[in-house]
Structure formats: structure tokens, C-alpha cells
Design an enzyme around this catalytic site. Sequence first.
Site, mmCIF file in Angstrom:
data_model
loop_
_atom_site.group_PDB
_atom_site.id
_atom_site.type_symbol
_atom_site.label_atom_id
_atom_site.label_comp_id
_atom_site.label_asym_id
_atom_site.label_seq_id
_atom_site.Cartn_x
_atom_site.Cartn_y
_atom_site.Cartn_z
ATOM 1 N N ALA A 42 0.997 -1.259 -0.003
ATOM 2 C CA ALA A 42 -0.049 -0.027 -0.036
ATOM 3 C C ALA A 42 0.891 1.227 -0.066
ATOM 4 C CB ALA A 42 -0.777 -0.028 1.118
ATOM 5 N N GLY A 43 2.077 1.072 -0.747
ATOM 6 C CA GLY A 43 2.948 2.379 -0.804
ATOM 7 C C GLY A 43 2.317 3.333 -1.861
ATOM 8 N N VAL A 66 3.008 3.370 -5.169
ATOM 9 C CA VAL A 66 2.574 2.711 -6.340
ATOM 10 C C VAL A 66 1.433 1.753 -6.012
ATOM 11 C CG1 VAL A 66 3.005 0.921 -8.279
ATOM 12 C CG2 VAL A 66 4.622 2.437 -7.573
ATOM 13 N N ASP A 98 -1.015 -4.623 3.179
ATOM 14 C CA ASP A 98 0.357 -4.348 3.286
ATOM 15 C C ASP A 98 0.743 -5.170 4.591
ATOM 16 O OD1 ASP A 98 2.142 -1.857 2.168
ATOM 17 O OD2 ASP A 98 2.646 -2.368 4.268
ATOM 18 N N ARG A 106 13.484 2.087 -5.102
ATOM 19 C CA ARG A 106 15.035 2.534 -5.099
ATOM 20 C C ARG A 106 15.187 3.909 -4.498
ATOM 21 N NH1 ARG A 106 17.243 2.788 -11.139
ATOM 22 N NH2 ARG A 106 15.281 3.370 -11.755
ATOM 23 N N ARG A 155 18.611 -0.815 -9.691
ATOM 24 C CA ARG A 155 17.383 -1.926 -9.423
ATOM 25 C C ARG A 155 17.773 -3.076 -8.955
ATOM 26 N NH1 ARG A 155 16.084 0.426 -14.719
ATOM 27 N NH2 ARG A 155 13.809 1.620 -14.287
ATOM 28 N N ASN A 177 14.038 -8.034 -2.138
ATOM 29 C CA ASN A 177 12.581 -7.965 -2.905
ATOM 30 C C ASN A 177 12.258 -9.446 -3.208
ATOM 31 O OD1 ASN A 177 12.220 -5.316 -2.240
ATOM 32 N ND2 ASN A 177 12.351 -4.710 -4.294
ATOM 33 N N THR A 227 6.999 -4.946 -8.705
ATOM 34 C CA THR A 227 8.114 -4.940 -7.797
ATOM 35 C C THR A 227 9.575 -5.052 -8.745
ATOM 36 O OG1 THR A 227 6.795 -5.562 -6.076
ATOM 37 C CG2 THR A 227 9.355 -5.706 -5.579
ATOM 38 N N HIS A 232 13.425 -4.497 -18.122
ATOM 39 C CA HIS A 232 13.208 -3.269 -17.649
ATOM 40 C C HIS A 232 14.520 -2.863 -16.857
ATOM 41 C CE1 HIS A 232 10.843 -0.163 -16.254
ATOM 42 N NE2 HIS A 232 10.990 -0.361 -14.721
HETATM 43 N N1 LIG Z 1 7.885 -2.297 -13.079
HETATM 44 C C1 LIG Z 1 8.067 -0.928 -12.932
HETATM 45 O O1 LIG Z 1 8.184 -0.087 -13.900
HETATM 46 C C2 LIG Z 1 8.199 -0.055 -11.601
HETATM 47 C C3 LIG Z 1 7.736 1.135 -11.898
HETATM 48 C C4 LIG Z 1 7.908 2.038 -10.337
HETATM 49 C C5 LIG Z 1 8.072 1.229 -8.982
HETATM 50 N N2 LIG Z 1 8.266 -0.036 -9.096
HETATM 51 C C6 LIG Z 1 8.787 -0.856 -7.779
HETATM 52 O O2 LIG Z 1 7.668 -1.177 -7.168
HETATM 53 C C7 LIG Z 1 7.786 -1.249 -5.850
HETATM 54 C C8 LIG Z 1 7.023 -0.307 -4.812
HETATM 55 O O3 LIG Z 1 7.426 0.960 -5.202
HETATM 56 P P1 LIG Z 1 6.695 1.972 -4.148
HETATM 57 O O4 LIG Z 1 7.411 3.445 -4.690
HETATM 58 O O5 LIG Z 1 5.108 1.973 -4.013
HETATM 59 O O6 LIG Z 1 7.450 1.574 -2.826
HETATM 60 P P2 LIG Z 1 6.843 2.065 -1.380
HETATM 61 O O7 LIG Z 1 8.053 2.107 -0.512
HETATM 62 O O8 LIG Z 1 5.869 3.341 -1.376
HETATM 63 O O9 LIG Z 1 5.777 0.811 -1.065
HETATM 64 C C9 LIG Z 1 6.002 -0.462 -0.862
HETATM 65 C C10 LIG Z 1 5.136 -0.887 0.099
HETATM 66 O O10 LIG Z 1 5.407 -2.563 0.158
HETATM 67 C C11 LIG Z 1 5.107 -2.874 1.484
HETATM 68 N N3 LIG Z 1 5.740 -3.978 2.017
HETATM 69 C C12 LIG Z 1 7.268 -4.492 2.161
HETATM 70 N N4 LIG Z 1 7.028 -5.613 2.426
HETATM 71 C C13 LIG Z 1 6.110 -6.153 2.388
HETATM 72 C C14 LIG Z 1 5.495 -7.516 2.866
HETATM 73 N N5 LIG Z 1 6.266 -8.501 3.117
HETATM 74 N N6 LIG Z 1 4.306 -7.764 2.474
HETATM 75 C C15 LIG Z 1 3.144 -6.745 2.301
HETATM 76 N N7 LIG Z 1 3.591 -5.456 1.797
HETATM 77 C C16 LIG Z 1 5.092 -5.206 1.906
HETATM 78 C C17 LIG Z 1 5.638 -1.673 2.337
HETATM 79 O O11 LIG Z 1 5.124 -1.622 3.641
HETATM 80 C C18 LIG Z 1 5.477 -0.492 1.538
HETATM 81 O O12 LIG Z 1 4.095 -0.105 2.042
HETATM 82 C C19 LIG Z 1 9.215 -1.047 -5.899
HETATM 83 O O13 LIG Z 1 10.088 -2.142 -5.835
HETATM 84 C C20 LIG Z 1 9.746 -0.480 -7.060
HETATM 85 O O14 LIG Z 1 10.942 -0.248 -7.543
HETATM 86 C C21 LIG Z 1 8.593 -0.876 -10.246
#
Ligand SMILES: NC(=O)c1ccc[n+]([C@@H]2O[C@H](COP(=O)([O-])OP(=O)(O)OC[C@H]3O[C@@H](n4cnc5c(N)ncnc54)[C@H](O)[C@@H]3O)[C@@H](O)[C@H]2O)c1
Length: 316
Positions: free
Chosen positions: A16-17, A19, A39, A88, A94, A101, A125, A181
Site C-alpha cells: 500500500a505504498g 505505487v 500491506d 529505489r 534496481r 525484494n 516490484t 526493464h
Molecule cells: N515495474 C516498474 O516499472 C516499476 C515502476 C515503479 C516502481 N516499481 C517498483 O515497485 C515497488 C514499489 O514501489 P513504491 O514506490 O510503491 O514503494 P513504497 O515503499 O512506497 O511501497 C512499498 C510497500 O510495500 C510494503 N511491503 C514491504 N514488505 C511487504 C510484505 N512482506 N508484505 C506486504 N507489503 C509489504 C511496504 O510496507 C510499503 O508500503 C518497488 O520495488 C519499485 O522499485 C516498479
Amino acid sequence: MPRSRTPRRKVTVIGAGNVGATVAQRVVEAGLADVVLLDIVPGLPQGKALDLAEAAPLLGHDVTVIGSNDYADTADSTVIVVTSGLARQPGMSRDDLLLKNAQIVSSVVEQAAKHSPNAVIVVVTNPLDAMCHVALKASGFPRWRVIGMAGVLDAARFRTFVSMELGVSPVNTCAFVLGGHGDAMVPVPRYSTVGGVPLPQLMSPEQIERIVQRTRDGGAEIVALLKTGSAYYAPAAAAAEMIDAILEDRHKILPCSTYLKGEYGVEGLFVGVPVRISRVGVDEIVQVQLDEGERAEFEKSAASVKELVDKLGTYA
Ligand SMILES: NC(=O)c1ccc[n+]([C@@H]2O[C@H](COP(=O)([O-])OP(=O)(O)OC[C@H]3O[C@@H](n4cnc5c(N)ncnc54)[C@H](O)[C@@H]3O)[C@@H](O)[C@H]2O)c1
């Protein structure tokens, strides 16, 4: 009078971050499906879900959105979106995120897949293609039901930069991006168009090269500006495009990370290629002809994914 409601389509968003919450927002605001936002942090998904629910009367949709820390609430989801993990930080690649992750994705996918054995998993992720391998193994799902979101975002970035360069509407553009990616992603200008006209007829090779490089650096450019955290509006919109194609059975051709078994000459690896997305997940891998230079870049990109996957050990 019976008051029970027929269950509606359900999308689970894990993480619930930035993205995850924005994906949930896009899905509920489009009225696409009920959403469960999950989350590991107590209160976080509940708070964001309640906030989203309280916007419904103003925005005019009536799907439900709940927050939870319990996988039982995710049961029978049609789509599971995996965004949990670390984002990141400036200066962090990454690849640095890989093992941390992998552990998170493996554990959340195993639990979610048990409760929704027929779902399609959309992995977000990072590092994306490697995390798709982790999700495939942890879920035990067939390859067509585990799809990585990367190409849709990379293509959207490419289109944005083309529209800025040419002063045309972004919706007038179409872009073709292949490969993993990462820094080795392969935008293909020959198959990218504005109003149907291939890019090389509209721009000089220097202009194209500059835009291609900016697309490759698209994530890092935003990380550097934000200082903490990484991009989420466009990534969430890209994930929502895939979720919509699955839920609405659209048969849309989108660039997604998919497990190749000989297609494009790649064996046993998730790499970004054009696929047709429908209710079943990936229902076709679209094979296009590449020239020598494009093929060489694609192979280089696939090799860099393979290098990461080899580091995953038992997670893949
Ligand atoms: N594929 C793509 O193109 C792309 C684009 C943007 C971001 N991302 C990736 O998406 C991911 C999330 O990014 P974000 O900005 O939302 O990060 P964020 O830190 O805002 O959110 C991540 C969330 O994951 C939760 N979390 C961690 N461990 C957990 C678990 N075991 N169970 C449940 N929830 C858990 C955290 O509490 C947090 O709320 C990152 O890995 C980022 O690199 C990928």
C-alpha cells in the site's frame, strides 16, 4: 427480501505504498472492480482504503475498497498486483534490490496464490523481470498467468518524450519497446509512430537517440528529482492499463514481461515482448521481425536479465 449481494470482480493490490495505493485509486475510480489493498504495516492499507472509499460519493463510483493485513480478505481475486518491496533510493540500482525484494515477493505471492488459485498476477516490484521469476515459482501458476509491468511504462515514457519533442498530443503517439526493464531496455523507433508515421521519418537519428536514452533513464530521472522514493503516477497508470485489459478481456497487444520458451530465441526467461492480454492473462506472444541491430540489443538486454536471475538461487 434477501439482502445478499452478488460478489463482484476483485483486484488485490499487495503493497500500500506509493505505487500500490495509486493502482488501487485508478482501479476504484474507473469502477473496474472491488479492491483489497494489503500491506504488512498495520493500519496503513486500512487508512488509505478508507480515504479512497470516502472519495467515492464525490467521484461517483460504487465499488468497494478495503485495507487489510490478512490474506483471507484477498480470496478469489481475479487479479493480484504485486507492488510490495523496497523502492529505489538515489544512487541505488534496481539490482541492489534483488535479494531483499525476492524474499518479499516470494512470501506475498505464495500466500496470495493460495487464496486465489485462478488469479492473474501482475508483478510491479523491481528488479522487474527477476521478480517475475520469483512470482512464477512461488505461485506455481502457469506462465501465462504471471505478467510483468515494465514495457507499458517504458513505452509511455518514450511516447511522452516524442510528444514533447514534436509538439504533438501524447495520445497521437505509439511506441514499441522490447527487452528487460533496466538500462538495457530496447525502444524500437522503426515500430514507433506518430499518427501512423514511423518515427525515423519525423526525427533525425540524433533526436531519436536522445529520446531513447532519456527513456532508458526515465526511472532514474524521477528518482533524482524526488530525492526520496521513485515514480508512481505513470507506473500505476501502466499497471491499471494491464488490469483493465485482463478484467475486460480486451485482447490488447501490450509490451509486457513474459516467460519465453523459445519465442524470440530465448529459453526460460522473463523478458519484455509484445503480448496479447485477455482474461486468461497472456493469450499470445506476438513475434515480430527484428533487424540485426535490434536483435543484438534485445539479446544483450535478455543476457542482463539472465545475469540477475542466476543470482536468485532458490527463489527462481
Ligand atoms: N515495474 C516498474 O516499472 C516499476 C515502476 C515503479 C516502481 N516499481 C517498483 O515497485 C515497488 C514499489 O514501489 P513504491 O514506490 O510503491 O514503494 P513504497 O515503499 O512506497 O511501497 C512499498 C510497500 O510495500 C510494503 N511491503 C514491504 N514488505 C511487504 C510484505 N512482506 N508484505 C506486504 N507489503 C509489504 C511496504 O510496507 C510499503 O508500503 C518497488 O520495488 C519499485 O522499485 C516498479
